[in-house]
Enzyme design. Structure first.
Site, PDB file in Angstrom:
ATOM      1  N   HIS A 175       0.605  -1.147   0.158  1.00 50.67           N
ATOM      2  CA  HIS A 175      -0.025  -0.122   0.144  1.00 50.67           C
ATOM      3  C   HIS A 175       0.826   1.274  -0.075  1.00 50.67           C
ATOM      4  O   HIS A 175       0.457   2.191  -0.759  1.00 50.67           O
ATOM      5  CB  HIS A 175      -0.884  -0.110   1.308  1.00 50.67           C
ATOM      6  CG  HIS A 175      -1.810   1.128   1.242  1.00 50.67           C
ATOM      7  ND1 HIS A 175      -1.750   2.429   1.882  1.00 50.67           N
ATOM      8  CD2 HIS A 175      -3.170   1.326   0.736  1.00 50.67           C
ATOM      9  CE1 HIS A 175      -2.502   3.037   1.830  1.00 50.67           C
ATOM     10  NE2 HIS A 175      -3.760   2.684   1.005  1.00 50.67           N
ATOM     11  N   GLU A 198      -4.411  -3.907   9.253  1.00 49.58           N
ATOM     12  CA  GLU A 198      -4.732  -3.062   8.360  1.00 49.58           C
ATOM     13  C   GLU A 198      -3.441  -1.703   8.262  1.00 49.58           C
ATOM     14  O   GLU A 198      -3.831  -0.585   8.541  1.00 49.58           O
ATOM     15  CB  GLU A 198      -5.709  -2.371   8.310  1.00 49.58           C
ATOM     16  CG  GLU A 198      -7.072  -3.261   7.937  1.00 49.58           C
ATOM     17  CD  GLU A 198      -8.441  -2.680   8.149  1.00 49.58           C
ATOM     18  OE1 GLU A 198      -8.723  -1.752   7.257  1.00 49.58           O
ATOM     19  OE2 GLU A 198      -9.368  -3.060   8.926  1.00 49.58           O
ATOM     20  N   HIS A 212      -1.169   1.171   6.991  1.00 51.44           N
ATOM     21  CA  HIS A 212      -1.318   1.757   5.791  1.00 51.44           C
ATOM     22  C   HIS A 212      -0.150   2.832   5.603  1.00 51.44           C
ATOM     23  O   HIS A 212       0.991   2.295   5.148  1.00 51.44           O
ATOM     24  CB  HIS A 212      -2.589   2.770   5.803  1.00 51.44           C
ATOM     25  CG  HIS A 212      -3.745   2.035   5.536  1.00 51.44           C
ATOM     26  ND1 HIS A 212      -4.379   1.652   4.167  1.00 51.44           N
ATOM     27  CD2 HIS A 212      -4.713   1.434   6.398  1.00 51.44           C
ATOM     28  CE1 HIS A 212      -5.231   0.863   4.286  1.00 51.44           C
ATOM     29  NE2 HIS A 212      -5.595   1.060   5.698  1.00 51.44           N
ATOM     30  N   GLU A 236      -4.810   0.897  10.924  1.00 45.93           N
ATOM     31  CA  GLU A 236      -6.082   1.119  10.915  1.00 45.93           C
ATOM     32  C   GLU A 236      -6.959   0.894  12.019  1.00 45.93           C
ATOM     33  O   GLU A 236      -8.198   1.102  12.365  1.00 45.93           O
ATOM     34  CB  GLU A 236      -6.648   1.307   9.458  1.00 45.93           C
ATOM     35  CG  GLU A 236      -8.062   2.086   9.382  1.00 45.93           C
ATOM     36  CD  GLU A 236      -8.489   1.992   7.894  1.00 45.93           C
ATOM     37  OE1 GLU A 236      -9.693   2.442   7.744  1.00 45.93           O
ATOM     38  OE2 GLU A 236      -7.998   1.488   7.168  1.00 45.93           O
TER      39      GLU A 236
END
Length: 287
Positions: free
Chosen positions: A221, A261, A263, A278
Site C-alpha cells: 500500500h 490494516e 497503511h 487502521e
C-alpha cells in the site's frame, strides 16, 4: 523484530509523517482528527466527516494534509491550530500530497484525473493529466525536480514538471494498480503495485524495474525510503511490514495483531520506523 504499539484514541490511523517539532503526526481518517504521537498522544479535532488521509510537512513549519471526503486541503500548526482550503473543482477527491520543488504543496485529485498546486495563501491551480479514469493516487517530489504520480487505474506513473508538462510511463504489468510512491535514496522513485503484488522502481528517464513479492496477494500500500538504499513498505492485505533492498531482495515482518490494516509509514529523525495501523494504533520499530 520487535514492534512497540501505541494506542491512538481515535478511529483509523491512516497517514503518518515526521513533524518539524520532532513528533509524529497521523491522520485519523474515520474520526476526522489529527493525532500527534510521541511519549503521549494528543488529538486535534477537525470536521468529523472530512476524511483526513495523507499528511506531509510543509515548507512553512506546519503539517498539510488531504481531506478526502469534503474535498479540501488541510493545514495544522504544531500547536494544533487547524485551517483548510477549498479545492476549486467539486468532488475532486484530494488524496496524495507532497511539498514540491517550488515550495508549494502539490496534491492528487483522484476523481478528476488531475493534480493540484496550493500555495501558502491557499491559491490553487489544477493540472489535467490527460488520461481519463486514471485515478491519480499518491505524489512525491523526485530527485530530478519534478513531481511523480501513481496512476492507479491507468497502470502507469506520471512525471509532471512545475510548469505543468506531463509525461506518462506505462508499467510493464497489466492491472498493476500502483498506489504508494516515494523518492528513493538512489535517485530513482520507488512505488508499490497493490494489484499485481510488486514493488517498482523508475529512473528519471522512465526506465522501470519491477520486483514481484513472494506473496503476490499481499496488497502493498505505502512505501518510504530506509535511508540506506532500500525501502520499507506496508502489506495491507497481509498485515505485514515489508522491506526491499536495492537489489530487490525482500524481508517481511508480521504485526502482532492480525488484521492490523497497515497503511502509511514514515521514518522519524532518530531512525525509528512508524506505521499507522487502521485498527487504532501506531506501530514503532526502534533502531
Amino acid at each position: 523484530m520487535q514492534f512497540d504499539e501505541i494506542t491512538v484514541p481515535g478511529k483509523g490511523p491512516y497517514g503518518i509523517t515526521a513533524g518539524p517539532d520532532g513528533r509524529m503526526w497521523a491522520t485519523l481518517v474515520h474520526d476526522g482528527q489529527i493525532a500527534r504521537v510521541g511519549d503521549a498522544v494528543e488529538v486535534f479535532d477537525l470536521d468529523p466527516g472530512c476524511g483526513p488521509a495523507v499528511i506531509t510537512p510543509g515548507p512553512d513549519g506546519a503539517l498539510w494534509f488531504s481531506r478526502l471526503h469534503d474535498h479540501r486541503i488541510g493545514r495544522i500548526t504544531v500547536d494544533g491550530t487547524a485551517s483548510s482550503f477549498t479545492v476549486p473543482s467539486p468532488d475532486a477527491g484530494p488524496y496524495g500530497i507532497t511539498t514540491g520543488p517550488d515550495g508549494a504543496l502539490w496534491f492528487t485529485e483522484m476523481n478528476l484525473d488531475r493534480i493540484g498546486r496550493i500555495d501558502g495563501d491557499g491559491g490553487v491551480h489544477e493540472i489535467p493529466l490527460g488520461l481519463e479514469g486514471c485515478f491519480a493516487s499518491t505524489i512525491v517530489t523526485g530527485g530530478d525536480g519534478a513531481l511523480w504520480v501513481t496512476l492507479n487505474q491507468a497502470d502507469a506513473i506520471a512525471r509532471v514538471t512545475v510548469d505543468g508538462e506531463v509525461t506518462t510511463f506505462p508499467l510493464p504489468t497489466e492491472k498493476a494498480a500502483p498506489v504508494g510512491i516515494a523518492r528513493g535514496d538512489d535517485g530513482a522513485v520507488w512505488f508499490v503495485e497493490i494489484g499485481a503484488g510488486q514493488i517498482g522502481r523508475i529512473t528519471p528517464d522512465g526506465d522501470v524495474t519491477e520486483f514481484p513479492l513472494p506473496d503476490r496477494a499481499a496488497r502493498p500500500h505505502a512505501i518510504t525510503p530506509d535511508g540506506e538504499g532500500g525501502c520499507w513498505f506496508t502489506e495491507w492485505g497481509a498485515s505485514r511490514l515489508g522491506h526491499v533492498g536495492p537489489d530487490g531482495g525482500f524481508e517481511h515482518f508480521a504485526f502482532p495483531a492480525p488484521g492490523s490494516e497497515p497503511h502509511g509509514l514514515a521514518v522519524a529523525p532518530d531512525g525509528s520506523l512508524w506505521v499507522a495501523l487502521e485498527i487504532g494504533s501506531v506501530a514503532v520499530l526502534r533502531p
